[in-house]
Write a protein that holds these residues in place. Structure first.
Motif, mmCIF file in Angstrom:
data_model
loop_
_atom_site.group_PDB
_atom_site.id
_atom_site.type_symbol
_atom_site.label_atom_id
_atom_site.label_comp_id
_atom_site.label_asym_id
_atom_site.label_seq_id
_atom_site.Cartn_x
_atom_site.Cartn_y
_atom_site.Cartn_z
ATOM 1 N N PRO A 165 0.812 -1.231 0.000
ATOM 2 C CA PRO A 165 0.000 0.000 0.000
ATOM 3 C C PRO A 165 0.841 1.275 0.000
ATOM 4 O O PRO A 165 0.281 2.367 0.104
ATOM 5 N N THR A 185 -1.624 4.531 1.813
ATOM 6 C CA THR A 185 -3.071 4.524 2.016
ATOM 7 C C THR A 185 -3.496 3.133 2.428
ATOM 8 O O THR A 185 -3.236 2.145 1.710
ATOM 9 N N LEU A 186 -4.120 3.030 3.615
ATOM 10 C CA LEU A 186 -4.710 1.776 4.068
ATOM 11 C C LEU A 186 -6.222 1.878 3.926
ATOM 12 O O LEU A 186 -6.828 2.846 4.396
ATOM 13 N N ARG A 187 -6.816 0.890 3.266
ATOM 14 C CA ARG A 187 -8.270 0.856 3.154
ATOM 15 C C ARG A 187 -8.881 0.608 4.528
ATOM 16 O O ARG A 187 -8.245 0.056 5.428
ATOM 17 N N ALA A 188 -10.131 1.017 4.710
ATOM 18 C CA ALA A 188 -10.812 0.862 5.999
ATOM 19 C C ALA A 188 -10.696 -0.578 6.481
ATOM 20 O O ALA A 188 -11.026 -1.520 5.754
ATOM 21 N N GLU A 217 -7.975 -2.258 6.957
ATOM 22 C CA GLU A 217 -6.751 -2.925 6.500
ATOM 23 C C GLU A 217 -5.643 -2.778 7.538
ATOM 24 O O GLU A 217 -5.453 -1.724 8.123
ATOM 25 N N GLY A 251 -8.419 10.124 7.710
ATOM 26 C CA GLY A 251 -8.844 8.903 8.370
ATOM 27 C C GLY A 251 -8.301 8.813 9.782
ATOM 28 O O GLY A 251 -7.966 9.817 10.428
ATOM 29 N N ALA A 268 -6.085 0.701 9.766
ATOM 30 C CA ALA A 268 -7.028 1.789 9.497
ATOM 31 C C ALA A 268 -8.296 1.552 10.306
ATOM 32 O O ALA A 268 -8.941 0.507 10.193
ATOM 33 N N ASP A 281 -10.626 5.485 4.612
ATOM 34 C CA ASP A 281 -9.235 5.110 4.392
ATOM 35 C C ASP A 281 -8.322 5.979 5.255
ATOM 36 O O ASP A 281 -8.649 7.134 5.567
#
Length: 296
Positions: free
Chosen positions: A152, A179-182, A184, A204, A231, A236
């Motif tokens: 990421p 960027t970490l997805r929600a 992650e 985020g 996250a 995100d």
């Protein structure tokens, strides 16, 4: 230490700050405060401007640097650059402006906002080692398509997970845009010798042992222990993370300069004063795109 061990014994946050702001810019770290703790990272601004405040950023004056490299990345929006030597293009998420000031430069208007409603990102200063702090300046604009990724993370500076950044930075420094997805989870394993570690969150939130909210910078305890991040919430998490071998020099500070010795600082400040006189004599250097290229 493996990831399982780091979950049981997480890398501790030892300092945190929300900095102090003026208009669209918030100073999270300066060479006189946290820069002393996490050097070679010595200065960090987060900027966040909408259509109403973009002009305030555009009105910032030209200013000098010596002894440092500046690294500018964007977490939202895009900026345009135009330079006879560097060409023209657009920098957005994943792209970087790298400027090694070295012996001295004047800059501050080399990019203009693209047609976007928001510009957000970070400007970082790196203190340079003695052998290059008064060397030849280098300025690069590298678009996202020419950068490298490791999971990421865009590897902005340094080498991580086998991926080497094209930015010509000194050895022993990593700087990532992530960027970490929600929901992650991601683990950063510092390279050997990288005892310095910190992150700053733009958007985020991060949960767990390293709980961080947007607009906050945190410093981790000196260690090579992995940093485990997750996250939190529904959005995100977008942040920058730095790790490095500790900078072995004291910081000698000028107003816009950071050097390893009083003699190097004196040489840098004399050079930028000379460049300032030449800049005045050069007249209007503005390009058709509205930028003013770095003067060196």
């Amino acid at each position: 230490m493996n990831t399982h061990d780091s979950l049981r014994n997480p890398r501790r946050v030892v300092q945190r700050t929300r900095g102090h702001g003026h208009g669209p810019i918030t100073r999270l770290m300066s060479p006189s405060d946290l820069g002393q703790v996490v050097k070679p990272f010595v200065f960090l601004d987060i900027f966040d401007a909408n259509r109403a405040t973009l002009q305030a950023m555009a009105n910032m004056p030209l200013h000098p640097h010596s002894g440092v490299a500046t690294v500018t990345v964007f977490t939202e929006g895009r900026m345009r650059y135009s330079d006879v030597e560097a060409g023209s293009g657009t920098l957005g998420y994943g792209g970087v402006e790298w400027m090694r000031a070295g012996s001295g430069v004047w800059h501050g208007k080399e990019m203009t906002p693209d047609d976007v409603s928001r510009i957000q990102g970070f400007q970082l200063w790196l203190s340079l080692p003695a052998e290059v702090e008064n060397g030849e300046p280098v300025s690069r604009y590298i678009e996202a398509r020419d950068m490298v990724q490791a999971g990421p993370a865009y590897v902005i500076v340094g080498k991580y997970d086998g991926m080497q950044s094209p930015v010509p930075a000194p050895e022993g420094i990593n700087y990532l845009l992530v960027t970490l997805r929600a929901g992650e989870r991601w683990t950063y394993q510092p390279p050997a010798g990288h005892d310095v570690g910190w992150l700053a969150l733009a958007q985020g939130s991060l949960g767990g042992a390293a709980a961080v909210v947007a607009g906050e910078m945190v410093v981790f305890e000196p260690s090579e222990t992995p940093i485990v991040l997750e996250a939190a919430g529904a959005a995100d998490a977008v942040f920058v993370l730095g790790s490095a071998v500790p900078h072995p020099y004291p910081l000698h500070l000028g107003y816009y300069s950071v050097h390893t010795s009083a003699a190097a600082l004196e040489a840098g400040e004399a050079r930028i004063a000379e460049l300032g006189r030449r800049l005045t004599e050069s007249g209007d250097r503005r390009t058709a795109a509205g930028t003013i290229p770095v003067f060196r």
